[in-house]
Design an enzyme around this catalytic site. Structure first.
Site, mmCIF file in Angstrom:
data_model
loop_
_atom_site.group_PDB
_atom_site.id
_atom_site.type_symbol
_atom_site.label_atom_id
_atom_site.label_comp_id
_atom_site.label_asym_id
_atom_site.label_seq_id
_atom_site.Cartn_x
_atom_site.Cartn_y
_atom_site.Cartn_z
ATOM 1 N N SER A 123 -9.648 0.870 1.889
ATOM 2 C CA SER A 123 -9.700 2.259 1.414
ATOM 3 C C SER A 123 -8.297 2.743 1.043
ATOM 4 O O SER A 123 -8.161 3.644 0.217
ATOM 5 C CB SER A 123 -10.334 3.161 2.466
ATOM 6 O OG SER A 123 -9.696 2.959 3.695
ATOM 7 N N ASP A 168 -5.067 -6.008 -3.173
ATOM 8 C CA ASP A 168 -5.953 -4.846 -3.034
ATOM 9 C C ASP A 168 -5.829 -3.910 -4.238
ATOM 10 O O ASP A 168 -6.822 -3.455 -4.805
ATOM 11 C CB ASP A 168 -5.622 -4.061 -1.750
ATOM 12 C CG ASP A 168 -5.633 -4.943 -0.503
ATOM 13 O OD1 ASP A 168 -6.137 -6.077 -0.581
ATOM 14 O OD2 ASP A 168 -5.131 -4.496 0.542
HETATM 15 C C1 GLA Z 1 -4.350 -7.500 3.190
HETATM 16 C C2 GLA Z 1 -3.217 -7.156 2.230
HETATM 17 C C3 GLA Z 1 -3.290 -8.017 0.961
HETATM 18 C C4 GLA Z 1 -3.407 -9.503 1.294
HETATM 19 C C5 GLA Z 1 -4.489 -9.741 2.346
HETATM 20 C C6 GLA Z 1 -4.505 -11.157 2.844
HETATM 21 O O1 GLA Z 1 -5.576 -7.123 2.637
HETATM 22 O O2 GLA Z 1 -3.253 -5.786 1.885
HETATM 23 O O3 GLA Z 1 -2.163 -7.759 0.136
HETATM 24 O O4 GLA Z 1 -2.159 -10.017 1.704
HETATM 25 O O5 GLA Z 1 -4.332 -8.890 3.476
HETATM 26 O O6 GLA Z 1 -4.818 -12.052 1.830
#
Ligand code: GLA
Length: 379
Positions: A123, A168
């Protein structure tokens, strides 16, 4: 939605933007190591409504908050305690201004979310991306999707203090219906892969949150940087850790923990390449094998799985209709994802939860079924 903004601020919003949460499909901790990663934008997300102000104040409200939090656009600083959610918004405003957005007056912002809370669907990126798009529109600043994703990451790295990669934010920016987003994190290039027909994504959240999750993530980040520095010192010409071959990692006599982290990253990067090929030829048994291999590598090499995540993935692996399952996201608790045929329905998901609850004293995972949806947009 505008009525809620109106209730808090006594006027109508001028701009509304929405950005989705994401599922990490494969490519665990490859993003900040210059590797490849694939994710899916879900059809739920965060919506922000904004209006300009005549003074330099920023007023931030949510649908579940009490009084709005207040900041100043001429002197943006992190907030703490119950107002720390505002840092995603403030960090994005600051990063956009550093990018050249001209904002001499403040704004009112109202935030709503239909992402299930704490479900491991990022989120925070959905808030960063919706805010970024909304602010750019409000202040008449032209921004492309890749810059928007970078601005969100910068806010998180430099303002919130989380050393995440671009997974993300990139997925939230570039999501498309029925597609997987593929990110080459070294080039920061984004592309779309069509999903084979008749499949579904499920997210099962163990509801387990390690209280050191942020510091464990930062530790893994540092271990990867240290491993890469040692590999370079030993003569590697690679530009990033993901590029180094597993053979070279094994030959480098790294300290044991660093060798394990490095192997996870460079093998996972190669699994994402293999996943691209498996999806292109609709070879679902290879897709399933790669998802399982990714989870096993998290369990044994990167050590970011937990007993509960392992149990959940094991239950999913033996359930009919599941193509493959693995932990999704940072790890150290949180969620597992499963790719299933569409014959796997809520009934099967409930059975998975029952089996998990039987092992873990009645704790039932939070379940979410997702279809791949659109990325950040003005509404
Ligand atoms: C979290 C982080 C991402 C990535 C993942 C693991 O979601 O925000 O940038 O590093 O962990 O792949």
């Amino acid at each position: 939605m505008s009525s809620s903004f109106a209730q808090v601020f006594g006027k109508e919003p001028l701009v509304c933007a929405r950005a989705p949460g994401r599922i990490e499909f494969i490519g665990n901790h490859t993003d900040y190591n210059g590797g490849l990663v694939m994710g899916v934008a879900v059809d739920k997300g965060v919506t922000v409504s904004l209006a300009p102000r005549a003074d330099t104040s920023i007023s931030l409200a949510t649908s579940h908050g009490e009084r709005p939090a207040v900041a100043d656009i001429a002197d943006i600083r992190p907030l703490s305690g119950p107002e720390s959610w505002c840092n995603y918004v403030l960090g994005v405003a600051k990063a956009l201004m550093e990018q050249g957005m001209n904002a001499s007056k403040g704004f009112d912002i109202y935030v709503e979310s239909d992402l299930p809370s704490g479900a491991g669907l990022s989120s925070s990126a959905a808030l960063e991306l919706s805010t970024g798009l909304g602010l750019a529109k409000l202040y008449n600043f032209t921004i492309d999707k890749a810059t928007l994703a970078r601005v969100g990451r910068k806010a998180e790295n430099q303002f919130v203090g989380m050393p995440c990669g671009i997974l993300d934010q990139g997925v939230s920016a570039f999501g498309e219906k029925d597609s997987i987003v593929r990110i080459d994190c070294a080039k920061e290039s984004f592309s779309s892969i069509p999903m084979p027909q008749g499949l579904r994504f499920w997210v099962f959240n163990t509801m387990e949150k390690h209280n050191l999750v942020e510091s464990l993530y930062a530790t893994r980040h540092r271990e990867c940087m240290d491993a890469f520095a040692l590999l370079r010192k030993a003569g590697s010409k690679a530009n990033n850790l993901a590029e180094v071959s597993p053979q070279k990692v094994r030959a480098a006599s790294l300290p044991a923990a660093l060798e394990m982290r490095a192997l996870h990253v460079c093998e996972e990067h190669r699994r994402v390449i293999a996943m691209g090929e498996a999806l292109a030829s609709s070879d679902l048994s290879s897709v399933g094998r790669l998802l399982s291999a990714s989870h096993n590598s998290s369990r044994t090499l990167f050590e970011n799985s937990t007993e509960k995540l392992d149990a959940l993935v094991a239950i999913l692996d033996r359930t009919d209709g599941v193509i493959g399952a693995r932990l999704t996201g940072g790890g150290f608790g949180g969620a597992a994802m499963a790719l299933t045929f569409d014959t796997f329905t809520q009934k099967q998901a409930d059975k998975v939860c029952e089996a998990f609850a039987a092992e873990y004293a009645g704790v039932s995972p939070n379940v979410f079924c997702a279809t791949a949806g659109a990325g950040a947009r003005l509404i």
